[in-house]
Design an enzyme around this catalytic site. Structure first.
Site: not given
Lengths: 205, 430
Positions: A169-171, A184, B295
């Site tokens: 999703c966000h690495g 993150p 996003y």
């Protein structure tokens, strides 16, 4: 007898009586409003049946070295990984003060315990009386929550910079000890309360 | 623009009604005789288009709710049943799902119109703020609705968005569990999302009422940004703008119908046809196109709480916009520097949408040779997004020399010939 509500200025209306009614009404509506509001808020919290905590039992004897399964415990997915000796050794070499999150995040240990590989592995699990568990097995087992501590996605196995988990999703990159290394996510994957109830059965919760 | 009412009841019944409930008078003054600037272009038709969008969503939504089952074991199947078995279910569902996209398309054009022509400036600050409230409610409704089919994107979208609240210090975990009604996104979550998804459109309708009320006090802004001075600057709303709006609505519905009938899944994700699985996150999860810029802003920050604050700040800044822009000139038509910054703002928004759809570590095409990945592109564009509101608009108004503006709305439309004395040299030379 004189009429207590009568005086010359108000022609029969007593302002102190009206003030009292006003304050009593506003007070009742205000306080009552807050009390009446609460059930409407609280109904959204987890219901009693949801709160009734459950346990999950896992047969870790079937797990081959390097294998991983995902189990559900208290509605949430959890990783159960039997790490190879090389993975454990590599993870144990990492200095805790170099980690983004130095806390073990382990429900079996005191809060604030350092995030060493030992503190993250099943070595921290409780062992029931009379049960004997192979220490190599305990050291190789990692059981952790499978929801990324950033925004809750389930990281992909065998990917990322550390060859363990990578959150698509966000690495966020996690190592084989479930510790956040890059990205993150703010915390290591949480370790649930766990108990060995036999040599190969681990109970979560 | 609210002047004395020109409504005159003509029949015995309307005279009787007017004394008791002057609803016909309200309609007449608001939508028939309402004085409207005579120079409105097609960018001004999106208000009417949006009203139609809201009605389509409410109508299709109410009938879809007659067939939908809000339960984690049945939702996915009930949506498929609507598509396959319910009479005209395919039409209703495609209209509702694509209707959300069309709604956002129209609202973005409506907002950019307001930004370009300075419609947020005095005396229309509250009108603008009510619009931002509607936009926020729209995003909430869209998000809640997207969860209902209980596909993979529904589930993981719900997981990510509810986890945003987990970034709050101290109260994070209790708040997310309160939102879920459990320890994770589950059946309790789906049920309440359905209830709230049904509620929000009616809240939107209420705020739309306030929005129109707030519009009808100062009246429409217009492409020149000039204030209406005389009756000659205006035309009655009917028939001039009922027809113009009506034409635009029909053109918009043709585009809408194209998607519904020929390309119904173009704006969605194939992954959402896979039933929700709490154990596996799809390899590449992205929100619907209309939320992609936010996003991208969320991901631009390496810190969890920071990203959440910045993302909400991107919408929050719109609330104070009327007081950030210091220029006395409303319309960008007469702001030679402002219009360039505005153009780059539009490009930044589109660019953020692109960044939101890509993986952060991937290299940007062409610019990738310079080492630019999508993470850094997102950071640069996020900087410009906030810079436009917090630096450019406050400072530009102090240093920019506005271009010459026409004397009135009427002259800007009817030309200088009508007023020979004011004709500029260029016009005489023709």
């Amino acid at each position: 007898m004189t009429d207590v509500n009568s005086n010359h200025e108000t022609g029969g209306e007593d302002s102190s009586r009206r003030d009292f009614l006003y304050i009593a009404t506003v007070g009742a509506v205000g306080v009552g409003g807050v009390f009446a509001f609460w059930p409407f808020i609280d109904q959204m919290n987890p219901a009693a049946d949801t709160l009734a905590l459950s346990t999950t039992e896992i047969n870790v004897g079937d797990l081959e070295e390097g294998a991983e399964i995902t189990v559900k415990f208290r509605e949430r997915p959890h990783f159960v990984r039997r790490r190879t000796a090389e993975e454990v050794a590599a993870s144990a070499e990492v200095a805790v003060n170099s980690l983004p999150d130095g806390d073990a995040r382990n429900a079996n240990l005191a809060a604030g315990s350092p995030a060493t590989d030992e503190n993250r592995s099943a070595l921290s699990a409780v062992i029931d009386d009379g049960v004997e568990v192979d220490e190599t097995l305990r050291a190789s087992l990692l059981v952790s929550g499978a929801n990324c501590t950033h925004l809750g996605c389930v990281p992909t196995e065998g990917a990322g910079d550390y060859g363990a988990w990578f959150c698509p999703c966000h690495g966020s990159h996690y190592d084989t000890s479930g510790r956040i290394r890059r990205g993150p996510a703010p915390e290591n994957l949480p370790i649930p309360p766990m108990t060995f109830i036999s040599a190969t059965t681990l109970r979560l919760g | 623009m609210s002047g004395p009412s020109t409504y005159e009841p003509k029949t015995g019944f309307t005279r009787w009604l007017d004394k008791r409930l002057p609803i016909a008078r309200l309609g007449w003054d608001s939508f028939v005789d309402f004085p409207t600037p005579r120079n409105l272009n097609y960018w001004w038709t999106f208000g009417g288009i949006l009203a139609v969008c809201l009605m389509i969503q409410i109508l299709t939504g109410i009938v879809l709710a007659m067939h939908y089952v809000p339960h984690i074991d049945y939702s996915c199947a009930s949506v498929e049943r609507i598509d396959r078995d319910v009479n005209f279910g395919w039409l209703l569902r495609n209209s509702h799902a694509n209707g959300a996209s069309m709604f956002f398309l129209a609202v973005y054009l409506h907002m950019l119109r307001g930004l370009y022509y300075g419609s947020y400036k005095a005396p229309r600050e509250l009108l603008w703020i009510l619009g931002v409230v509607i936009y926020l409610l729209m995003m909430a409704a869209a998000f809640l609705g997207y969860v209902l089919p209980w596909g993979q994107m529904s589930f993981w979208g719900a997981m990510v968005i509810t986890n945003l609240f987990g970034a709050l210090p101290v109260v994070g975990t209790p708040v997310t569990e309160w939102l879920w009604g459990g320890f994770s996104v589950g059946n309790a979550t789906l049920n309440r999302f359905f209830s709230l998804h049904y509620l929000i459109p009616f809240l939107i309708a209420g705020v739309v009422g306030l929005h129109i009320w707030a519009l009808h006090v100062p009246g429409n802004n217009n492409p020149t940004g000039l204030t209406v001075k005389t009756g000659a600057d205006t035309l009655p709303f009917h028939p001039y703008y009922t027809v113009k709006d009506g034409f635009a609505i029909v053109v918009f519905l043709i585009i809408f119908a194209f998607f519904v009938f020929y390309w119904p899944d173009a704006l969605g994700h194939a992954d959402n046809y896979v039933e929700a699985d709490a154990l596996v996150t799809p390899a590449h999860i992205v929100p619907e196109w209309y939320l992609l810029p936010f996003y991208a802003i969320l991901r631009a920050v390496p810190d969890k709480l920071g990203g959440v604050i910045l993302m909400f700040g991107a919408i929050g800044v719109l609330f104070i916009l009327p007081w950030l822009d210091t220029s006395r000139v409303r319309s960008m038509r007469y702001r030679p520097m402002g219009r360039w910054f505005f153009l780059f703002f539009v490009i930044a928004c589109l660019g953020l949408g692109w960044v939101g759809a890509e993986l952060p570590d991937n290299k940007v095409p062409v610019l990738g040779v310079l080492g630019l990945d999508f993470l850094w592109m997102g950071r640069i564009l996020t900087l410009y997004y906030f810079g436009y509101f917090l630096v450019v608009l406050p400072l530009l108004g102090l240093v920019e020399k506005p271009a010459e503006r026409p004397a009135s709305i009427e002259r800007s439309v009817l030309g200088k010939d009508t007023f020979g004395a004011a004709a500029p040299v260029a016009a005489l030379a023709e």
